[in-house]
Scaffold this active site. Sequence first.
Site, PDB file in Angstrom:
ATOM      1  N   TYR A   1       0.791  -1.058   0.045  1.00 56.68           N
ATOM      2  CA  TYR A   1       0.068   0.056   0.006  1.00 56.68           C
ATOM      3  C   TYR A   1       0.762   1.106   0.154  1.00 56.68           C
ATOM      4  O   TYR A   1       2.091   1.338   0.641  1.00 56.68           O
ATOM      5  CB  TYR A   1      -0.781   0.112   1.175  1.00 56.68           C
ATOM      6  CG  TYR A   1      -2.072  -0.972   1.173  1.00 56.68           C
ATOM      7  CD1 TYR A   1      -2.397  -1.731   0.102  1.00 56.68           C
ATOM      8  CD2 TYR A   1      -2.820  -1.095   2.348  1.00 56.68           C
ATOM      9  CE1 TYR A   1      -3.282  -2.578   0.090  1.00 56.68           C
ATOM     10  CE2 TYR A   1      -3.987  -1.874   2.287  1.00 56.68           C
ATOM     11  CZ  TYR A   1      -3.844  -2.979   1.274  1.00 56.68           C
ATOM     12  OH  TYR A   1      -5.230  -3.825   1.272  1.00 56.68           O
TER      13      TYR A   1
ATOM     14  N   PRO B   1     -16.476  -3.047   0.778  1.00 57.12           N
ATOM     15  CA  PRO B   1     -18.079  -3.450   1.027  1.00 57.12           C
ATOM     16  C   PRO B   1     -18.937  -2.356   0.442  1.00 57.12           C
ATOM     17  O   PRO B   1     -20.327  -2.699   0.375  1.00 57.12           O
ATOM     18  CB  PRO B   1     -18.077  -2.978   2.742  1.00 57.12           C
ATOM     19  CG  PRO B   1     -16.805  -2.156   2.846  1.00 57.12           C
ATOM     20  CD  PRO B   1     -15.777  -2.683   1.848  1.00 57.12           C
ATOM     21  N   LEU B   2     -18.548  -1.225  -0.122  1.00 57.75           N
ATOM     22  CA  LEU B   2     -19.455  -0.317  -0.832  1.00 57.75           C
ATOM     23  C   LEU B   2     -19.133  -0.497  -2.363  1.00 57.75           C
ATOM     24  O   LEU B   2     -19.739   0.440  -2.992  1.00 57.75           O
ATOM     25  CB  LEU B   2     -19.194   0.933  -0.272  1.00 57.75           C
ATOM     26  CG  LEU B   2     -19.272   1.236   1.344  1.00 57.75           C
ATOM     27  CD1 LEU B   2     -19.081   2.870   1.240  1.00 57.75           C
ATOM     28  CD2 LEU B   2     -20.499   0.931   1.795  1.00 57.75           C
TER      29      LEU B   2
ATOM     30  N   GLY C   1     -16.807   0.266  -4.078  1.00 55.72           N
ATOM     31  CA  GLY C   1     -15.993   1.576  -4.728  1.00 55.72           C
ATOM     32  C   GLY C   1     -16.911   2.623  -4.733  1.00 55.72           C
ATOM     33  O   GLY C   1     -16.627   3.677  -5.395  1.00 55.72           O
TER      34      GLY C   1
ATOM     35  N   LEU D   1     -22.416   1.725  -3.925  1.00 59.88           N
ATOM     36  CA  LEU D   1     -23.277   1.371  -2.735  1.00 59.88           C
ATOM     37  C   LEU D   1     -23.397   2.263  -1.816  1.00 59.88           C
ATOM     38  O   LEU D   1     -24.290   2.176  -0.633  1.00 59.88           O
ATOM     39  CB  LEU D   1     -23.062  -0.212  -2.066  1.00 59.88           C
ATOM     40  CG  LEU D   1     -23.322  -1.369  -2.839  1.00 59.88           C
ATOM     41  CD1 LEU D   1     -22.702  -2.505  -2.311  1.00 59.88           C
ATOM     42  CD2 LEU D   1     -24.553  -1.446  -3.546  1.00 59.88           C
ATOM     43  N   GLY D   2     -22.815   3.380  -1.962  1.00 59.84           N
ATOM     44  CA  GLY D   2     -22.860   4.375  -1.045  1.00 59.84           C
ATOM     45  C   GLY D   2     -23.678   5.601  -1.388  1.00 59.84           C
ATOM     46  O   GLY D   2     -23.350   6.953  -1.013  1.00 59.84           O
TER      47      GLY D   2
END
Length: 323
Positions: free
Chosen positions: A53, A212-213, A215, A218-219
């Site tokens: 990262y 979980p979203l 990218g 889903l936000g």
Amino acid sequence: MDYTYLGRTGLQVSRLCLGTMNFGPETTEEDSRAIMDKALDLGINFFDTANVYGRKKGEGVTEQIIGRWLAQGGGRREKIVIATKVYGTMGDWPNESKLSAYSIKRACDESLRRLQTDHIDLYQMHHVDRNTPWEEIWQAMEQLVQAGKVLYVGSSNFAGWHITQANYEAKARHFMGLVSEQSLYNLADRMIELEVIPACESLGLGLIPWSPLKGGVLGGVLKKIEAGRRASEGAQEAIEKHRPQIEAYEAFCDEIEEQPADVALAWLLRQPAVTAPIIGPRTMDQLTGSLRALEIKFSDEQLARLDEIWPGPGGAAPEAYAW
């Protein structure tokens, strides 16, 4: 904050895991430190990172940021469960990637140096290495555990077969083996329900969903676009592919008066084997906003609605295609 056990271990971790991939490339070090301090204040004790990262090959920028934060003291290291990963390319020479015993040992020592700690709580294999035998991988991990440099071993992006094979080989060596799997999992990406989740349930692995979203899809992405905030290129492609579902999903969230991002996280927390979804906040508001997901309770009817909007692979996995 709610806590749960990581898979079959006695290790307790928060039900939200702080992802740090944005630290460095997207979030300044000063803001990253503030987010980590706030996460501790909120009771989040599970931090996830990786040696690759930071978007600068070989430098481990994100691990360095975390290391300098830990070096401030104040009980920071003692309060958190730190997870990092090995596999990614860290240089141009041979053996600076993947999972040979040589690479694992070297990568571990380098991560410890960057993180400024004497041990890694959860050392995850970032991908499966099909060219290195399990007896070599497990021998290297055993040595790290015996030396006190690693406490638990996990996987990431493994198939159900890989998880099963790895733990079969570990059991033959009388070694604990994998205790967690980190997978792509969200309302829109549910393929792991076929094999990975059943493997995790059967073998006692805690599941740590990443993205979980999806990218940001889903936000509440449609409302954000309407408000003048442009979606990323990846999100734009997903919007075009899933627009009817996204519209139905955001309408459902309006009906229950909850934010789409919170609903997506809360749904994951209800799924089998899930220990903690990884939240990757770029800002403080994104971090604090995630806590609402811990409070949302769905009715059976609401869960059925979500399955209608975002259908899974179907059937009682893994029997869905084991006919």
